[in-house]
Write a protein that holds these residues in place. Sequence first.
Motif, mmCIF file in Angstrom:
data_model
loop_
_atom_site.group_PDB
_atom_site.id
_atom_site.type_symbol
_atom_site.label_atom_id
_atom_site.label_comp_id
_atom_site.label_asym_id
_atom_site.label_seq_id
_atom_site.Cartn_x
_atom_site.Cartn_y
_atom_site.Cartn_z
ATOM 1 N N ILE A 130 0.842 -1.206 0.000
ATOM 2 C CA ILE A 130 0.000 0.000 0.000
ATOM 3 C C ILE A 130 0.871 1.248 0.000
ATOM 4 O O ILE A 130 0.593 2.231 -0.710
ATOM 5 C CB ILE A 130 -0.930 -0.023 1.224
ATOM 6 N N LEU A 131 1.941 1.206 0.779
ATOM 7 C CA LEU A 131 2.849 2.352 0.830
ATOM 8 C C LEU A 131 3.522 2.562 -0.515
ATOM 9 O O LEU A 131 3.686 3.705 -0.966
ATOM 10 C CB LEU A 131 3.895 2.133 1.926
ATOM 11 N N ASP A 132 3.893 1.481 -1.178
ATOM 12 C CA ASP A 132 4.525 1.601 -2.500
ATOM 13 C C ASP A 132 3.596 2.305 -3.488
ATOM 14 O O ASP A 132 4.037 3.161 -4.274
ATOM 15 C CB ASP A 132 4.894 0.216 -3.038
ATOM 16 N N VAL A 133 2.305 1.944 -3.451
ATOM 17 C CA VAL A 133 1.328 2.583 -4.344
ATOM 18 C C VAL A 133 1.221 4.070 -4.024
ATOM 19 O O VAL A 133 1.202 4.925 -4.926
ATOM 20 C CB VAL A 133 -0.051 1.899 -4.214
ATOM 21 N N ALA A 134 1.164 4.394 -2.720
ATOM 22 C CA ALA A 134 1.049 5.793 -2.306
ATOM 23 C C ALA A 134 2.288 6.594 -2.723
ATOM 24 O O ALA A 134 2.183 7.735 -3.184
ATOM 25 C CB ALA A 134 0.852 5.869 -0.794
ATOM 26 N N ASP A 142 -2.545 11.890 6.046
ATOM 27 C CA ASP A 142 -3.667 10.982 6.204
ATOM 28 C C ASP A 142 -3.346 9.582 5.672
ATOM 29 O O ASP A 142 -3.878 8.577 6.155
ATOM 30 C CB ASP A 142 -4.927 11.538 5.525
ATOM 31 N N VAL A 143 -2.436 9.504 4.694
ATOM 32 C CA VAL A 143 -2.001 8.195 4.200
ATOM 33 C C VAL A 143 -1.203 7.475 5.289
ATOM 34 O O VAL A 143 -1.414 6.293 5.568
ATOM 35 C CB VAL A 143 -1.152 8.339 2.917
ATOM 36 N N ALA A 144 -0.295 8.209 5.918
ATOM 37 C CA ALA A 144 0.501 7.621 6.997
ATOM 38 C C ALA A 144 -0.397 7.201 8.161
ATOM 39 O O ALA A 144 -0.191 6.150 8.776
ATOM 40 C CB ALA A 144 1.553 8.623 7.475
ATOM 41 N N PHE A 145 -1.429 8.013 8.445
ATOM 42 C CA PHE A 145 -2.338 7.693 9.544
ATOM 43 C C PHE A 145 -3.159 6.446 9.213
ATOM 44 O O PHE A 145 -3.385 5.592 10.072
ATOM 45 C CB PHE A 145 -3.260 8.869 9.832
ATOM 46 N N GLN A 146 -3.608 6.343 7.961
ATOM 47 C CA GLN A 146 -4.364 5.158 7.552
ATOM 48 C C GLN A 146 -3.519 3.899 7.697
ATOM 49 O O GLN A 146 -3.983 2.866 8.189
ATOM 50 C CB GLN A 146 -4.852 5.294 6.113
ATOM 51 N N LEU A 147 -2.256 3.982 7.267
ATOM 52 C CA LEU A 147 -1.363 2.838 7.412
ATOM 53 C C LEU A 147 -1.197 2.455 8.885
ATOM 54 O O LEU A 147 -1.166 1.279 9.235
ATOM 55 C CB LEU A 147 0.006 3.158 6.797
ATOM 56 N N GLY A 176 -1.885 -1.111 11.241
ATOM 57 C CA GLY A 176 -0.914 -1.268 12.310
ATOM 58 C C GLY A 176 0.502 -0.983 11.864
ATOM 59 O O GLY A 176 1.471 -1.480 12.447
ATOM 60 N N PHE A 177 0.651 -0.163 10.815
ATOM 61 C CA PHE A 177 1.969 0.138 10.266
ATOM 62 C C PHE A 177 2.597 1.273 11.079
ATOM 63 O O PHE A 177 2.096 2.393 11.079
ATOM 64 C CB PHE A 177 1.803 0.579 8.807
ATOM 65 N N PRO A 178 3.688 1.029 11.811
ATOM 66 C CA PRO A 178 4.275 2.062 12.672
ATOM 67 C C PRO A 178 4.720 3.291 11.876
ATOM 68 O O PRO A 178 5.294 3.160 10.779
ATOM 69 C CB PRO A 178 5.479 1.353 13.312
ATOM 70 N N ILE A 179 4.527 4.483 12.428
ATOM 71 C CA ILE A 179 4.826 5.722 11.710
ATOM 72 C C ILE A 179 6.307 5.846 11.403
ATOM 73 O O ILE A 179 6.690 6.294 10.311
ATOM 74 C CB ILE A 179 4.332 6.956 12.503
ATOM 75 N N PHE A 207 -0.054 14.087 10.289
ATOM 76 C CA PHE A 207 -0.183 12.797 10.968
ATOM 77 C C PHE A 207 -0.369 12.996 12.471
ATOM 78 O O PHE A 207 -1.243 12.393 13.093
ATOM 79 C CB PHE A 207 1.049 11.936 10.707
ATOM 80 N N ASP A 208 0.459 13.856 13.065
ATOM 81 C CA ASP A 208 0.374 14.102 14.506
ATOM 82 C C ASP A 208 -0.973 14.706 14.883
ATOM 83 O O ASP A 208 -1.517 14.415 15.961
ATOM 84 C CB ASP A 208 1.505 15.027 14.960
ATOM 85 N N THR A 209 -1.518 15.563 14.005
ATOM 86 C CA THR A 209 -2.838 16.148 14.274
ATOM 87 C C THR A 209 -3.906 15.062 14.319
ATOM 88 O O THR A 209 -4.754 15.032 15.219
ATOM 89 C CB THR A 209 -3.204 17.185 13.193
ATOM 90 N N LEU A 210 -3.872 14.148 13.363
ATOM 91 C CA LEU A 210 -4.843 13.052 13.337
ATOM 92 C C LEU A 210 -4.675 12.137 14.556
ATOM 93 O O LEU A 210 -5.661 11.681 15.142
ATOM 94 C CB LEU A 210 -4.683 12.248 12.051
#
Length: 890
Positions: free
Chosen positions: A374-378, A393-398, A403-406, A425-428
């Motif tokens: 998913i990250l590769d596509v993003a 928001d992509v990082a937050f979704q992951l 469960g993908f660590p930031i 990301f931190d805001t979300l």
Amino acid sequence: MQTAEIRRRWLDFFADRGHTVVPSASLVSDDPTLLFTVAGMVPFIPYLTGLVPAPYPRATSVQKCIRTLDIEEVGKTPRHGTFFQMNGNFSFGDYFKDQAIEYAWELLTNSEQDGGYGFSPDDLWVTIYEEDDDAFRFWKKTAGLPDERIQRLGMDTNYWSTGLPGPAGPCSEIFFDRGPAYGADGGPATDDDRYVEIWNLVFMQYLRGEGRSKNDFEILGELPRKNIDTGMGLERVAFLKQGVENMYEIDQVRPVLDRAAELSGRRYGADHDDDVRMRVVADHVRSSLMLMADGVTPSNEGRGYILRRLLRRSVRAMRLLGVDAATFPELFPASRDAMKAAYPEVEADYARIGRLAYGEEETFLKTLESGTSILDVAVEKVRKSGSRQLEGDVAFQLHDTFGFPIDLTVEMAEEAGLSVDRSAFDTLMAEQRNRAKADARAKKTLLADLSVYSDFRAKGETVFTGYEFLETDSTVLGIIVGGESVQRAGVGDIADVILAETSLYAESGGQEADAGRIVGADFELEVLDVQRPVKGLISHKVEVTGGEVGVGDAATSIVDPQWRRGATQAHSATHVIHAALREVLGPQAHQAGSYNKAGYMRLDFNWNQALSPATRTEIEELSNNAIRNNLEVETRVMPLAEAKALGAMALFGEKYGETVRVVDIGGPWSRELCAGTHVSRSSEIGLINLVSEASVGSSNRRIESLVGLEGFRDLALERTIVSQLSANLKTPREQLPERIADLMASLKAAEKKIAEFQSAALAQRVPALIDSAQRAGGLTRVVENLGTVGSADDVRTLATTVRSRLGLEAGLVALAAEVASGGGPAKPVVIVATNEGARSLGVRAGELSKLAAGILGGGGGGKDDLAQGGGTDSAAIGAALEAIAKALPA
């Protein structure tokens, strides 16, 4: 001095001084407002607050604790750990401030030969609340410390309260000075890592009222009984006494750290970042081990989510150390061997713990593969857009969904030459935490409400008579309406009623509360729920359906006999199915939770794969054979140690006192600790009908069953359905599966034929659509309403076919149609397709489909070359296509 020795000296010291030694409570807290036991005093809160009379005047313990609020600091400081052990001594209205200070100083500074910890008085500093002159005087008298080493600090650091009205008071903290090599001079007030807090003495002496903040509340007066609550960090004292740099290097933690270093091929102490990662692994593996030993299993909510996060952070840290393969089969045994001397259960139950841990690691490693895709596509999408930053928001979704660590996302994005919008990301993440805090505050309010029960609990425990009787005469001890104690309640009121005795079962052990009534000479109450708000007290939530009930009235509790019969059937069925599961799958199939009520039960158990139909049938047959064999159901009350010696199973998540109730079904075949109600012989269960078996997590399965008459009704319904099918299809019952399979195959073939005809018919429309093309503004456009078609896929196929026939010139195709939706009403759909020439003119398919969908009363969007929109208003198709036409170059 080894950790076990520090623990032994603590307990011996206080036992010799009249303290009752209390074993550590579970990490799973009794307190409904807490996920875990977060401090040594948590099990004693009912006694410290006066909610429940203390069974002893003074106590001591070494309590297992879990805290994850500072999880990001783990590994970075010498003292932050998620699992830790808190040595505590407590006084419930017995000794107070002077004696607590004397005990602390004596134990810390007595020589090791005399049973103390042997700290030099010259290395110890003390902080007190700035207005606590008594503490200052007692410290001077007991320790003789110079004034500058007794620092007065404010309420934010040296005053304790729950944050709610109730007990409060100043505290005094004891610090060890590690020396000038570790930081600036100036004592604990400098808030420097040089000064390590090792012991906190809380003097619970005041009653506080409402407040505007943590440091701004009214003191209403002194408590009638002053209490002492102290806590000494076992790991902190251990790293000081063992001469190591931090808690991760003590004897109970270091073996895991060393194993992580060996697996990664990196040397501990060579690189700061690697050292932090190894400490994280050592801490989190130990915490996970201890949580699973207390029955917590990985899941996506509550305690299970915290455990899963610890496990995944461990995997993440090992990956950052360069290890992509599974490591838990190496790391967890190292932690087990380090902890088993203090906690033998981690070895006794390791087969289950290991299976859970290894299964979770295997699952997460697969998740990392999915997240990487998913990250590769993003990343590719970001590159094509010309940006150099991955959206937050992509990082937050992951993080949130997969469960993908930031920090893993950041690392992999950097490898691709991109940054991550950490601010977004931190805001979300902050928004998510605020939602969680709001929920926690709501739960905390519930704790404050429990104080209304303290006066009733002080009169003694509620006597439960329901094992022998369905009706019991008693007296109304209290009535609570709207959270306040009242003298009377009338018709229509919803109230909590406290009786001296009751035959109504309070919800516990997975069994739902009894249904029934409470009646008196002048009133009748319908029972809505029965709970135990505090230990030893049963409260009945009721609706007053007749008359008026008052405190002191005579009252009779009456259990609905049909409900109770169904509840006992379901609870006994739970035990029978559990025994059958273990017989078929083995002892590792251990119950992890249950719920039962009249006619229904479910049971969660530790297992990581679906049960085959044959296995389900075997479990069901074993269970019903146990019913047919009319096994005796025997209940006995005995000491906990004796019950465990007999092999009685203690179920995870349940709390047991020193005296327990053992339920046998067929003797040792099913022998469990259980306070629920049961049948007297297994035949009374009637019937067990397993209706489902499914996953409730990577390592947990759930069986659901209908019991007794409800199980029969379900089977009778299935029989009726089968009879109807057999009659309609004119097929014998035993041949129905083959007949239905044949019909499904015929239907699928017919649908395929119809689809081919529809595709051919659509293909015939291509020439007409090409002929309808118009050219303006350098763009050839086909904008048409197709009427009614079979599916949105047909519209998409037609649009892309027409687009390809337009050739190399700039072209756009916008087709709309009504599409039948699973037999329901037709809905409008619009497909927009563009070629490269059109996009060079600024024509974007996604924008146009979104525009049209808004007019159709729905939503849409997509890529620049192909996009889809839809809605609910078919009458607006013409207007939607007109809007697209107007948006094109003139």
